[in-house]
Design a protein around this motif. Structure first.
Motif, mmCIF file in Angstrom:
data_model
loop_
_atom_site.group_PDB
_atom_site.id
_atom_site.type_symbol
_atom_site.label_atom_id
_atom_site.label_comp_id
_atom_site.label_asym_id
_atom_site.label_seq_id
_atom_site.Cartn_x
_atom_site.Cartn_y
_atom_site.Cartn_z
ATOM 1 N N ALA A 189 95.492 32.196 -25.739
ATOM 2 C CA ALA A 189 95.961 32.789 -24.455
ATOM 3 C C ALA A 189 97.222 33.903 -24.546
ATOM 4 N N ARG A 190 97.206 34.575 -23.468
ATOM 5 C CA ARG A 190 98.121 35.791 -23.563
ATOM 6 C C ARG A 190 99.228 35.269 -22.589
ATOM 7 N N VAL A 191 100.508 35.185 -23.093
ATOM 8 C CA VAL A 191 101.470 34.800 -22.049
ATOM 9 C C VAL A 191 102.164 36.078 -21.656
ATOM 10 N N PRO A 192 102.318 36.304 -20.415
ATOM 11 C CA PRO A 192 102.958 37.346 -19.973
ATOM 12 C C PRO A 192 104.341 37.649 -20.068
ATOM 13 N N PRO A 279 93.522 29.567 -16.363
ATOM 14 C CA PRO A 279 93.423 28.477 -17.528
ATOM 15 C C PRO A 279 94.042 29.134 -18.664
ATOM 16 N N ARG A 280 94.367 28.148 -19.759
ATOM 17 C CA ARG A 280 94.945 28.347 -20.886
ATOM 18 C C ARG A 280 93.784 28.264 -21.888
ATOM 19 N N ASN A 281 93.381 29.097 -22.369
ATOM 20 C CA ASN A 281 91.925 29.206 -23.118
ATOM 21 C C ASN A 281 92.215 30.101 -24.333
ATOM 22 N N ASN A 282 90.815 30.305 -25.112
ATOM 23 C CA ASN A 282 90.665 31.023 -26.463
ATOM 24 C C ASN A 282 90.232 32.337 -26.209
ATOM 25 N N ASP A 283 90.192 32.927 -24.921
ATOM 26 C CA ASP A 283 89.681 34.130 -24.721
ATOM 27 C C ASP A 283 90.548 35.412 -24.564
ATOM 28 N N ASN A 284 92.025 35.057 -25.112
ATOM 29 C CA ASN A 284 92.866 36.304 -25.114
ATOM 30 C C ASN A 284 92.848 36.970 -23.726
ATOM 31 N N LEU A 285 93.146 36.269 -22.962
ATOM 32 C CA LEU A 285 93.265 36.569 -21.408
ATOM 33 C C LEU A 285 94.635 35.860 -20.991
ATOM 34 N N PRO A 286 95.362 36.508 -20.027
ATOM 35 C CA PRO A 286 96.301 36.009 -19.500
ATOM 36 C C PRO A 286 96.447 34.550 -18.702
ATOM 37 N N VAL A 287 97.237 33.841 -19.014
ATOM 38 C CA VAL A 287 97.524 32.250 -18.630
ATOM 39 C C VAL A 287 98.214 32.434 -17.208
ATOM 40 N N GLY A 288 98.004 31.189 -16.283
ATOM 41 C CA GLY A 288 98.699 31.073 -15.389
ATOM 42 C C GLY A 288 99.872 30.132 -15.558
ATOM 43 N N VAL A 289 100.909 30.143 -14.643
ATOM 44 C CA VAL A 289 102.203 29.308 -14.777
ATOM 45 C C VAL A 289 101.732 27.826 -14.910
ATOM 46 N N ALA A 290 101.106 27.340 -13.825
ATOM 47 C CA ALA A 290 100.748 26.017 -13.933
ATOM 48 C C ALA A 290 99.093 25.830 -14.322
ATOM 49 N N GLY A 417 110.832 51.309 -20.377
ATOM 50 C CA GLY A 417 110.440 52.694 -20.282
ATOM 51 C C GLY A 417 108.917 52.760 -19.871
ATOM 52 N N THR A 418 108.250 51.524 -19.500
ATOM 53 C CA THR A 418 106.945 51.691 -19.179
ATOM 54 C C THR A 418 106.722 51.413 -17.698
ATOM 55 N N ASP A 419 107.825 50.572 -17.048
ATOM 56 C CA ASP A 419 107.666 50.192 -15.844
ATOM 57 C C ASP A 419 106.333 49.182 -15.481
ATOM 58 N N ASN A 420 105.865 48.722 -16.538
ATOM 59 C CA ASN A 420 104.698 47.802 -16.316
ATOM 60 C C ASN A 420 105.086 46.741 -15.798
ATOM 61 N N LYS A 421 104.001 46.023 -15.128
ATOM 62 C CA LYS A 421 104.146 44.778 -14.085
ATOM 63 C C LYS A 421 103.825 43.609 -14.905
ATOM 64 N N VAL A 422 103.218 42.767 -14.343
ATOM 65 C CA VAL A 422 102.922 41.570 -14.809
ATOM 66 C C VAL A 422 101.325 41.342 -15.321
ATOM 67 N N PRO A 423 101.029 41.132 -16.525
ATOM 68 C CA PRO A 423 99.519 40.864 -17.017
ATOM 69 C C PRO A 423 99.131 39.625 -16.179
ATOM 70 N N VAL A 424 97.680 39.834 -15.617
ATOM 71 C CA VAL A 424 97.208 38.738 -14.865
ATOM 72 C C VAL A 424 95.613 39.126 -15.103
ATOM 73 N N LEU A 425 94.887 37.930 -14.860
ATOM 74 C CA LEU A 425 93.315 38.069 -14.794
ATOM 75 C C LEU A 425 93.026 39.063 -13.553
#
Length: 494
Positions: A189-192, A279-290, A417-425
Motif C-alpha cells: 500500500a502507498r502511504v501519502p 483499505p491497506r492492500n497490495n495493489d499499490n494504491l493510497p491507504v486511508g488513515v483508519a 517545489g511541486t505544490d502537490n497535495k495528498v495522494p488518494v484513491l
C-alpha cells in the motif's frame, strides 16, 4: 443537474463587485427587492461582521428572498432559543404554528399548500407568500428563527466552477503519483507523504480504527471504485463494513421526494471517504488513515457548497439519522457556506447532543478571497474545525481559510517545489489522484479521531478530543489562526 459542479472556491467568489453586476435585477413590485439588492445586503453584513442572520433582517428583505426562493420559508421553533430537539411541548407548538401560517395564508392561492416537517428537530418548511405572515412570525416568541431556505445566494458563473483535474471540489480526474509523494508499506500500500508528516503510520502500531464507524456526509460514494465497495475488506483491512445512503433530492421542484440514490456524481465524497478509510492492500494504491474503521457514506449534497434547498434538507436528514445511530462516533463534513443555515445548525447541535464528533472544513477558496474567515458549519462551537497548511510550516495552503475558529491543521500542500497535495484513491477503480484544501485536512483528522477512539472505545467525545488537543503542536495554547495546530497521531494513540 440543476446546479453547476462547484468546489468550495465558490464560497467567496460572489463577494467581488463584478459579481453583483452580473446578478439579474428584478423590477420592483409592491416593494419586492431584486436579488441584486438582497445580495448586496448579505454581502455588506458578511464584510462588516463576518456573518449574516436572516431573522434580524427587515420584513421586506425576508419576504423578497422568500419570493425569489420558491416561496419556501423554514421555521425553527421551540420553547426557547436553544430548544432544537423534538418534545411533546414542541409538537404542540409545531401544530399551532402550522395552523397560524395557514390562517394567515388562507386568501393566497399559493401559500401554505406544501409542508415538510422534520421528525427529529424543531423545524418545518412551509410555502408562504404574504408579507404579513413573516411579520407575525418574527414577533412570535415560539419562533427561534425564520429563513427563506429556497433562496440561492450564490450565483453560478464560469469563474466559480471547479476543475475536473482534482483539488478540493468536484472532479473525476486521475493522476500518476510522484514517487516522492508516497512510500510503500506491506502488503503493498502507498502511504501519502502527509501521513508521515503526522506520524500516522507509526500510530498504526497501536490502532487502525477497528470497531469505530466514520460517517462521511458529502456527495456520496463512487460505484466504480471497488476498493471503497466490494473490496473494502482487503489485505490488512478486514472485519469491517461499508454502508451507503442517499438523502439528496435532485429536482427543480422544492417539494419533490425523488431521492437521487447513493452514488457519487461529483467525485468529492469518494475522495474524502478514501482519505479516511481506504483499505491497506497490495495493489499499490493510497491507504486511508483508519484503514480498519467502518464507513457510512451519505450522498446528502450535489457538491460541496450548501446552497440548494435540497442540499440543506439532505444534510439535515443525514445528520439526524447518524445522530440516532449508536455505532457512529465520527462525522466528517468537508462542506460549507459563507453564513449560518438554521436547519443545518440545528441538525449539527442534535448530533452533538448525541455525543458525536462532527468535523467540518474551515474553508477552501480562491487565492484572492482567502481573507474571509472560517465558514459555516466549521464556525460553530459544536464542530471541530480543520484547515490545511503547507508542509513543514504554519502557512495556510494557497486556497485554505484560517482564523480563530480553527481547532486543528493538517499538512496537505508540499513545499518541495511541486505544490502537490495528498495522494488518494480516485473516483475510478484502481486509480489514484491528488486532493487538497481544507476538505482533505478534515477527512484526515476524522481518520485520526477514529484511531484514538478505537484505542479507547469507552471514551467520550470530550476525552477523545482532549487527547487530540494534547497531541497537537500548540497545546495547551491555541494559535489565533491555526488552533492547536498539527496533530501527532502517534502521541494521540499512545
Amino acid at each position: 443537474m440543476k446546479k453547476q459542479i462547484l468546489s468550495l472556491a465558490i464560497v467567496l467568489a460572489m463577494f467581488s463587485c463584478s459579481q453583483n453586476d452580473n446578478l439579474e435585477t428584478a423590477v420592483p413590485q409592491n416593494g419586492l427587492l431584486s436579488k441584486k439588492e438582497i445580495n448586496s445586503i448579505i454581502n455588506k453584513s458578511l464584510q462588516s461582521t463576518g456573518d449574516f442572520n436572516w431573522t434580524s433582517q427587515e420584513v421586506n428583505t425576508i419576504w423578497s428572498a422568500v419570493n425569489h426562493g420558491e416561496n419556501i420559508l423554514t421555521i425553527g421553533y421551540g420553547t426557547s432559543k436553544n430548544n432544537f430537539s423534538r418534545s411533546a411541548e414542541a409538537n404542540t407548538i409545531k401544530e399551532d404554528l402550522i395552523q397560524l401560517v395557514r390562517s394567515l395564508e388562507k386568501n393566497s392561492a399559493k401559500g401554505a399548500t406544501e409542508l415538510y416537517v422534520d421528525e427529529n428537530i424543531n423545524v418545518i418548511d412551509i410555502k408562504v407568500t404574504n408579507k404579513e405572515t413573516i411579520k407575525t412570525l418574527l414577533k412570535d416568541s415560539r419562533v427561534r428563527y425564520i429563513e427563506p431556505s429556497g433562496y440561492n445566494f450564490l450565483e453560478k458563473n464560469n469563474q466559480a466552477r471547479s476543475s475536473s483535474s482534482g483539488g478540493s471540489g468536484c472532479g473525476y480526474g486521475t493522476a500518476t503519483l510522484s514517487t516522492n509523494d508516497y512510500r510503500t508499506v506491506s502488503p503493498g500500500a502507498r502511504v501519502p507523504w502527509s501521513f508521515d508528516a503526522h506520524n500516522i503510520p507509526q500510530a498504526w502500531n497501536y490502532s487502525t480504527g477497528a470497531g469505530v464507524t466514520v460517517a462521511i456526509v458529502d456527495s456520496g460514494l463512487s460505484p466504480e471504485q471497488k476498493w471503497m465497495n466490494q473490496y473494502f475488506n482487503d489485505g490488512a483491512s478486514s472485519g469491517r463494513s461499508v454502508q451507503k445512503y442517499g438523502t439528496f433530492v435532485d429536482s427543480w421542484w422544492a417539494w419533490s421526494n425523488n431521492y437521487d440514490g447513493v452514488n457519487d456524481k461529483c467525485g468529492h465524497g469518494t475522495k474524502m471517504a478514501a482519505v479516511a478509510t481506504a483499505p491497506r492492500n497490495n495493489d499499490n494504491l493510497p491507504v486511508g488513515v483508519a484503514y480498519n474503521a467502518n464507513l457510512v457514506s451519505y450522498r446528502a449534497v450535489e457538491n460541496v457548497v450548501i446552497d440548494d434547498y435540497h442540499e440543506k434538507r439532505g444534510i439535515v436528514e443525514a445528520l439526524t439519522a447518524l445522530a440516532n445511530r449508536s455505532d457512529v462516533k465520527v462525522i466528517s463534513m468537508s462542506l460549507g457556506f459563507p453564513f449560518s443555515i438554521g436547519n443545518v445548525s440545528d441538525a449539527i447541535k442534535y448530533a452533538h447532543s448525541k455525543g458525536k464528533m462532527v468535523l467540518a472544513a474551515g474553508g477552501t477558496s480562491t487565492s484572492f478571497t482567502t481573507w474571509y474567515g472560517v465558514i459555516f458549519p466549521a464556525s460553530m462551537s459544536e464542530t471541530v474545525a480543520v484547515t490545511g497548511v503547507k508542509e513543514g510550516q504554519y502557512d495556510e495552503c494557497d486556497v485554505c481559510h484560517s482564523g480563530s475558529k480553527i481547532d486543528f491543521t493538517v499538512q496537505m500542500q508540499r513545499t518541495n517545489g511541486t505544490d502537490n497535495k495528498v495522494p488518494v484513491l480516485s473516483y475510478y477503480n484502481g486509480q489514484a489522484n491528488y486532493v487538497g484544501g481544507s476538505s482533505v485536512a478534515t477527512a484526515t483528522t476524522a481518520g485520526i479521531a477514529a484511531l484514538v477512539w478505537s484505542k479507547h472505545p469507552t471514551w467520550t467525545r470530550a476525552q477523545v478530543l482532549q487527547k487530540m488537543k494534547e497531541s497537537a503542536d500548540f497545546y495547551p495554547n491555541k494559535h489565533s489562526d491555526y488552533g492547536y495546530g498539527n496533530i501527532d497521531a502517534l502521541k494521540a494513540v499512545q
